[in-house]
Design an enzyme around this catalytic site. Structure first.
Site, PDB file in Angstrom:
ATOM      1  N   PRO A  88       0.636  -1.228  -0.063  1.00 22.58           N
ATOM      2  CA  PRO A  88       0.042   0.072  -0.209  1.00 22.58           C
ATOM      3  C   PRO A  88       0.801   1.213   0.001  1.00 22.58           C
ATOM      4  O   PRO A  88       0.517   2.371  -0.366  1.00 22.58           O
ATOM      5  CB  PRO A  88      -0.913  -0.208   1.268  1.00 22.58           C
ATOM      6  N   GLU A 115       1.489  -7.784   7.941  1.00 21.77           N
ATOM      7  CA  GLU A 115       1.739  -6.129   7.609  1.00 21.77           C
ATOM      8  C   GLU A 115       2.860  -6.016   6.691  1.00 21.77           C
ATOM      9  O   GLU A 115       3.482  -4.935   6.700  1.00 21.77           O
ATOM     10  CB  GLU A 115       2.128  -5.746   9.062  1.00 21.77           C
ATOM     11  N   ARG A 157      -1.203  -8.186 -21.331  1.00 19.60           N
ATOM     12  CA  ARG A 157      -2.184  -7.852 -22.542  1.00 19.60           C
ATOM     13  C   ARG A 157      -1.072  -6.958 -23.427  1.00 19.60           C
ATOM     14  O   ARG A 157      -1.940  -6.743 -24.756  1.00 19.60           O
ATOM     15  CB  ARG A 157      -3.455  -7.040 -22.054  1.00 19.60           C
ATOM     16  N   ASP A 172      -4.343   2.889 -26.727  1.00 23.86           N
ATOM     17  CA  ASP A 172      -5.091   2.238 -25.586  1.00 23.86           C
ATOM     18  C   ASP A 172      -5.753   3.306 -24.692  1.00 23.86           C
ATOM     19  O   ASP A 172      -4.997   4.534 -24.653  1.00 23.86           O
ATOM     20  CB  ASP A 172      -3.781   1.526 -24.982  1.00 23.86           C
TER      21      ASP A 172
HETATM   22  N1  JEW Z   1       1.891  -4.477   3.087  1.00 24.38           N
HETATM   23  C1  JEW Z   1       1.114  -4.449   3.951  1.00 24.38           C
HETATM   24  C2  JEW Z   1      -0.186  -4.164   4.598  1.00 24.38           C
HETATM   25  C3  JEW Z   1      -0.064  -2.893   5.406  1.00 24.38           C
HETATM   26  C4  JEW Z   1      -1.266  -2.591   6.317  1.00 24.38           C
HETATM   27  C5  JEW Z   1      -2.420  -3.316   6.125  1.00 24.38           C
HETATM   28  C6  JEW Z   1      -2.342  -4.560   5.673  1.00 24.38           C
HETATM   29  C7  JEW Z   1      -1.163  -4.887   4.668  1.00 24.38           C
HETATM   30  C8  JEW Z   1      -1.726  -6.155   3.864  1.00 24.38           C
HETATM   31  N2  JEW Z   1      -0.613  -6.605   2.928  1.00 24.38           N
HETATM   32  C9  JEW Z   1       0.456  -7.366   3.152  1.00 24.38           C
HETATM   33  C10 JEW Z   1       1.095  -7.546   1.982  1.00 24.38           C
HETATM   34  C11 JEW Z   1       0.383  -6.692   0.868  1.00 24.38           C
HETATM   35  C12 JEW Z   1       0.763  -6.248  -0.227  1.00 24.38           C
HETATM   36  C13 JEW Z   1       0.051  -5.285  -0.946  1.00 24.38           C
HETATM   37  C14 JEW Z   1      -1.100  -4.592  -0.230  1.00 24.38           C
HETATM   38  C15 JEW Z   1      -1.841  -3.587  -0.969  1.00 24.38           C
HETATM   39  C16 JEW Z   1      -1.573  -2.847  -2.100  1.00 24.38           C
HETATM   40  C17 JEW Z   1      -2.427  -2.002  -2.329  1.00 24.38           C
HETATM   41  N3  JEW Z   1      -2.521  -1.114  -3.450  1.00 24.38           N
HETATM   42  N4  JEW Z   1      -3.195  -2.276  -1.386  1.00 24.38           N
HETATM   43  N5  JEW Z   1      -2.887  -3.024  -0.399  1.00 24.38           N
HETATM   44  C18 JEW Z   1      -1.333  -4.888   1.059  1.00 24.38           C
HETATM   45  C19 JEW Z   1      -0.636  -5.831   1.734  1.00 24.38           C
END
Ligand code: JEW
Length: 242
Positions: A88, A115, A157, A172
């Site tokens: 995220p 996390e 794609r 695109d």
């Molecule tokens: N990291 C982290 C995290 C941090 C806080 C709460 C939950 C998580 C869960 N998490 C664990 C792996 C992981 C990978 C990608 C996403 C991700 C990507 C987008 N764009 N949104 N979420 C989340 C992921």
């Protein structure tokens, strides 16, 4: 040009849909090679532990660096690659990112859970190869697998031979910087709603103008940020009506 894609995850089954439909056919056609690896194959303890408590406290667990290091060393031994880590907290993954990665020979995706992954994994590999921490949007998922599905689809794609109608890059959607306008097909009238006359007029200039107007209207209404990002010369006088 072939692309080799490897994904490391504790839920390999989550990636099964990549072998369906369009992407599945691209794999069968040899346009893409896909390897999905279970991170737990690189654990050595009976519990196959991949996570531990976070230093500094806080909620949840963090994925241990040792297991990831062994897994990625093994997967990356096959040759140089770009390492992609969904998070995220990543840079935004956009169509431009997909275009850039479509030119790569190898992409390795590290799917985190909990996390996230101990930061030293990214830091240690960033010293010897391109590593991208990317976000697919401003919402929080439970793990990286869904993000990897999104990114693999957006990249594959674009590979020659994958799409039946090879959409050239500039045509695109998102390539002219505007949202796609509405699309219609038969019947001409459906539940009292008719297809806009102009689309059936055969007047291609008028059709092109109408489509651009709808795209501008929609972009102004839904994504004014895209309009602001357009280069100065992108909108001609007729466009500025919106
Ligand atoms: N990291 C982290 C995290 C941090 C806080 C709460 C939950 C998580 C869960 N998490 C664990 C792996 C992981 C990978 C990608 C996403 C991700 C990507 C987008 N764009 N949104 N979420 C989340 C992921």
């Amino acid at each position: 040009r072939r692309v080799r894609i490897d994904v490391v995850t504790i839920f390999p089954g989550y990636l099964a849909p990549l072998r369906e439909a369009l992407l599945g056919r691209a794999i069968e056609a040899g346009l893409v090679e896909l390897g999905v690896h279970d991170l737990r194959d690189w654990t050595h303890d009976v519990h196959q532990a991949v996570d531990d408590s976070p230093y500094g406290g806080g909620p949840g667990m963090v994925m241990r660096p040792q297991v990831w290091g062994e897994a990625l060393d093994a997967v990356l031994a096959a040759g140089p690659a770009r390492l992609v880590v969904p998070t995220p907290a990543g840079r935004p993954f956009t169509q431009a990112t997909a275009q850039a990665w479509a030119g790569e020979e190898r992409l390795v995706f590290a799917c985190g859970r909990y996390e996230g992954i101990d930061q030293r994994v990214v830091d240690s590999y960033a010293a010897r190869m391109p590593v991208d921490e990317v976000s697919i949007g401003d919402y929080v998922l439970v793990g990286g697998e869904v993000a990897v599905m999104v990114m693999v689809e957006a990249v594959v794609r674009l590979l020659p031979g994958v799409l039946g109608n090879p959409v050239s890059a500039q045509e695109d959607s998102f390539s002219d910087g505007l949202l796609e306008g509405p699309a219609y097909t038969r019947p001409v009238s459906w539940r009292g709603l008719d297809v806009p006359e102009v689309l059936r007029s055969g007047n291609h200039a008028a059709i092109a103008r109408w489509r651009r107007d709808r795209a501008l209207e929609r972009t102004a209404a839904r994504r004014p940020d895209l309009l602001d990002a357009l280069p100065e010369d992108a909108l001609d006088r007729a466009d500025r009506a919106f």
